[in-house]
Design a protein around this motif. Structure first.
Motif, PDB file in Angstrom:
ATOM      1  N   ASN A   8       0.867  -1.184   0.000  1.00  0.00           N
ATOM      2  CA  ASN A   8       0.000   0.000   0.000  1.00  0.00           C
ATOM      3  C   ASN A   8       0.899   1.228   0.000  1.00  0.00           C
ATOM      4  N   THR A   9       0.358   2.392   0.298  1.00  0.00           N
ATOM      5  CA  THR A   9       1.135   3.624   0.229  1.00  0.00           C
ATOM      6  C   THR A   9       2.303   3.632   1.201  1.00  0.00           C
ATOM      7  N   PHE A  10       2.156   2.932   2.325  1.00  0.00           N
ATOM      8  CA  PHE A  10       3.129   3.030   3.417  1.00  0.00           C
ATOM      9  C   PHE A  10       4.060   1.824   3.531  1.00  0.00           C
ATOM     10  N   MET A  11       3.607   0.643   3.095  1.00  0.00           N
ATOM     11  CA  MET A  11       4.354  -0.573   3.386  1.00  0.00           C
ATOM     12  C   MET A  11       4.295  -1.564   2.238  1.00  0.00           C
ATOM     13  N   THR A  12       5.305  -2.423   2.196  1.00  0.00           N
ATOM     14  CA  THR A  12       5.317  -3.585   1.307  1.00  0.00           C
ATOM     15  C   THR A  12       5.597  -4.823   2.147  1.00  0.00           C
ATOM     16  N   LEU A  13       4.798  -5.854   1.953  1.00  0.00           N
ATOM     17  CA  LEU A  13       4.919  -7.093   2.715  1.00  0.00           C
ATOM     18  C   LEU A  13       5.212  -8.244   1.758  1.00  0.00           C
ATOM     19  N   MET A  14       6.217  -9.060   2.108  1.00  0.00           N
ATOM     20  CA  MET A  14       6.552 -10.254   1.342  1.00  0.00           C
ATOM     21  C   MET A  14       6.340 -11.468   2.234  1.00  0.00           C
ATOM     22  N   VAL A  15       5.546 -12.429   1.751  1.00  0.00           N
ATOM     23  CA  VAL A  15       5.154 -13.607   2.529  1.00  0.00           C
ATOM     24  C   VAL A  15       5.524 -14.866   1.754  1.00  0.00           C
ATOM     25  N   LYS A 107      -5.776  -4.821  -3.776  1.00  0.00           N
ATOM     26  CA  LYS A 107      -6.505  -3.554  -3.847  1.00  0.00           C
ATOM     27  C   LYS A 107      -6.564  -2.894  -2.467  1.00  0.00           C
ATOM     28  N   GLU A 108      -7.690  -2.281  -2.104  1.00  0.00           N
ATOM     29  CA  GLU A 108      -7.799  -1.563  -0.836  1.00  0.00           C
ATOM     30  C   GLU A 108      -7.618  -2.522   0.325  1.00  0.00           C
ATOM     31  N   ASN A 109      -6.853  -2.090   1.349  1.00  0.00           N
ATOM     32  CA  ASN A 109      -6.490  -2.969   2.467  1.00  0.00           C
ATOM     33  C   ASN A 109      -5.995  -4.321   1.950  1.00  0.00           C
ATOM     34  N   PRO A 110      -4.902  -4.320   1.180  1.00  0.00           N
ATOM     35  CA  PRO A 110      -4.407  -5.554   0.562  1.00  0.00           C
ATOM     36  C   PRO A 110      -4.105  -6.625   1.607  1.00  0.00           C
ATOM     37  N   HIS A 111      -4.351  -7.875   1.247  1.00  0.00           N
ATOM     38  CA  HIS A 111      -4.113  -8.966   2.187  1.00  0.00           C
ATOM     39  C   HIS A 111      -3.740 -10.240   1.447  1.00  0.00           C
ATOM     40  N   MET A 138      -3.119  -2.226   6.634  1.00  0.00           N
ATOM     41  CA  MET A 138      -4.165  -1.253   6.929  1.00  0.00           C
ATOM     42  C   MET A 138      -3.489   0.088   7.209  1.00  0.00           C
ATOM     43  N   SER A 139      -3.368   0.914   6.153  1.00  0.00           N
ATOM     44  CA  SER A 139      -2.644   2.178   6.250  1.00  0.00           C
ATOM     45  C   SER A 139      -1.221   1.885   6.715  1.00  0.00           C
ATOM     46  N   ASN A 140      -0.806   2.398   7.880  1.00  0.00           N
ATOM     47  CA  ASN A 140       0.560   2.188   8.354  1.00  0.00           C
ATOM     48  C   ASN A 140       0.651   1.049   9.373  1.00  0.00           C
ATOM     49  N   ALA A 141      -0.253   0.076   9.287  1.00  0.00           N
ATOM     50  CA  ALA A 141      -0.285  -1.040  10.235  1.00  0.00           C
ATOM     51  C   ALA A 141      -0.363  -2.384   9.510  1.00  0.00           C
TER      52      ALA A 141
END
Length: 302
Positions: A8-15, A107-111, A138-141
């Motif tokens: 998202n705008t604040f973070m990238t997560l790799m799983v 998309k919004e609130n990616p998961h 979720m935003s910066n969380a």
């Protein structure tokens, strides 16, 4: 091994599908640069040999169980143990399993949602247990949700084992830690609980007010304040990054390993609850849903 990336705008997560593992969590700074705030390997294959459970999902029972097993509904179940301790689900816990990738939403609130089916008597535990984990930005969380259902009464205690590191220091001693945890579980030398609950106030493990972690390494079961979802906060003066931790679980194991910098916040039930009748219930029955929610919220100073 499969890898999924969401942003998202604040973070990238790799799983990774192996261990439903958080490989990287990249936090975007004010200048547009990224800081990886978890300890991990660049190459996914390294996790197959990892002994530190970096970023992985731990189960069927996170933490320690005594007595080589437990009694449930008048039946004894025997678990793998080393020197009288069963740890993190056994010889091959959930962190050493390949999970199925069920959903990826960019998309919004990616998961990303992953699942694992643990068969009856896997590692000695009763019941066919189906668990899933959803990692959501979720935003910066980062929100982590574990759920589970079983076809037979069993014990469940899941957690995520990410080691957080908020700066480039080769140690974590200077980071400031605050814990909304007025009590801890007294433990023996083998870290099994004695059953006693100890106030932290005015001890070296008193983090009710923010202070530097220091040189002492932690492997401690803190009991969260029942009146709040907030577990605590970690702050780096070097990077200006803060991380607030929230959980619906009664305890958190705070772990700082002796051989590399990082800190785990293992939000979970009490260790050895299957053998401690005064501890919070760890039994999951058919028709019930196990639910463990954690939120890690990040802020960067101006």
């Amino acid at each position: 091994m499969k890898q999924v990336t969401i942003s998202n705008t604040f973070m990238t997560l790799m799983v990774l599908d192996y261990g439903a593992t958080i490989q990287k969590l990249l936090l975007k700074g004010k200048d547009g640069s990224y800081t990886n705030v978890v300890v991990g390997y660049n190459h996914p294959s390294r996790y197959l040999l990892d002994e530190n459970i970096l970023g992985a999902s731990v189960g069927r029972y996170a933490g320690r169980i005594s007595k080589g097993g437990f009694d449930l509904d008048r039946e004894k179940f025997f678990l793998h143990q080393q020197e009288g301790v069963h740890l993190h689900g056994g010889k091959e816990g959930f962190h050493q399993k390949f999970w199925n990738i069920e959903e990826v939403n960019t998309k919004e609130n990616p998961h990303v949602k992953l699942s694992y089916k643990s068969k009856h008597l896997e590692e000695g535990y009763p019941g066919n247990l189906t668990v899933n984990v959803t990692y959501r930005l979720m935003s910066n969380a980062l929100q982590i949700v574990y759920e589970g259902v079983t076809d037979r009464s069993t014990v469940v205690n899941l957690t995520n084992h990410s080691y957080f590191k908020l700066d480039s220091n080769p140690y974590i001693d200077d980071c400031e830690l605050q814990l909304n945890c007025p009590y801890l579980l007294e433990t023996k030398e083998n870290l099994l609980p004695t059953g006693d609950i100890i106030p932290v106030r005015k001890t070296e493990l008193d983090f009710l007010l923010s202070k530097e972690i220091g040189v002492k390494r932690l492997d401690t079961v803190f009991i969260k304040d029942t009146g709040s979802e907030k577990v605590g906060e970690l702050h780096s003066n070097l990077s200006g990054i803060s991380m607030k931790v929230y959980s619906n679980q009664p305890a958190v194991v705070v772990y700082t390993p002796p051989d590399f910098p990082g800190i785990c916040f293992e939000n979970q039930n009490y260790p050895d609850a299957p053998n401690q009748p005064d501890f919070p219930n760890s039994i999951l029955r058919p028709g019930e849903i196990y639910n463990n929610i954690s939120i890690f919220k990040f802020d960067i100073e101006q």
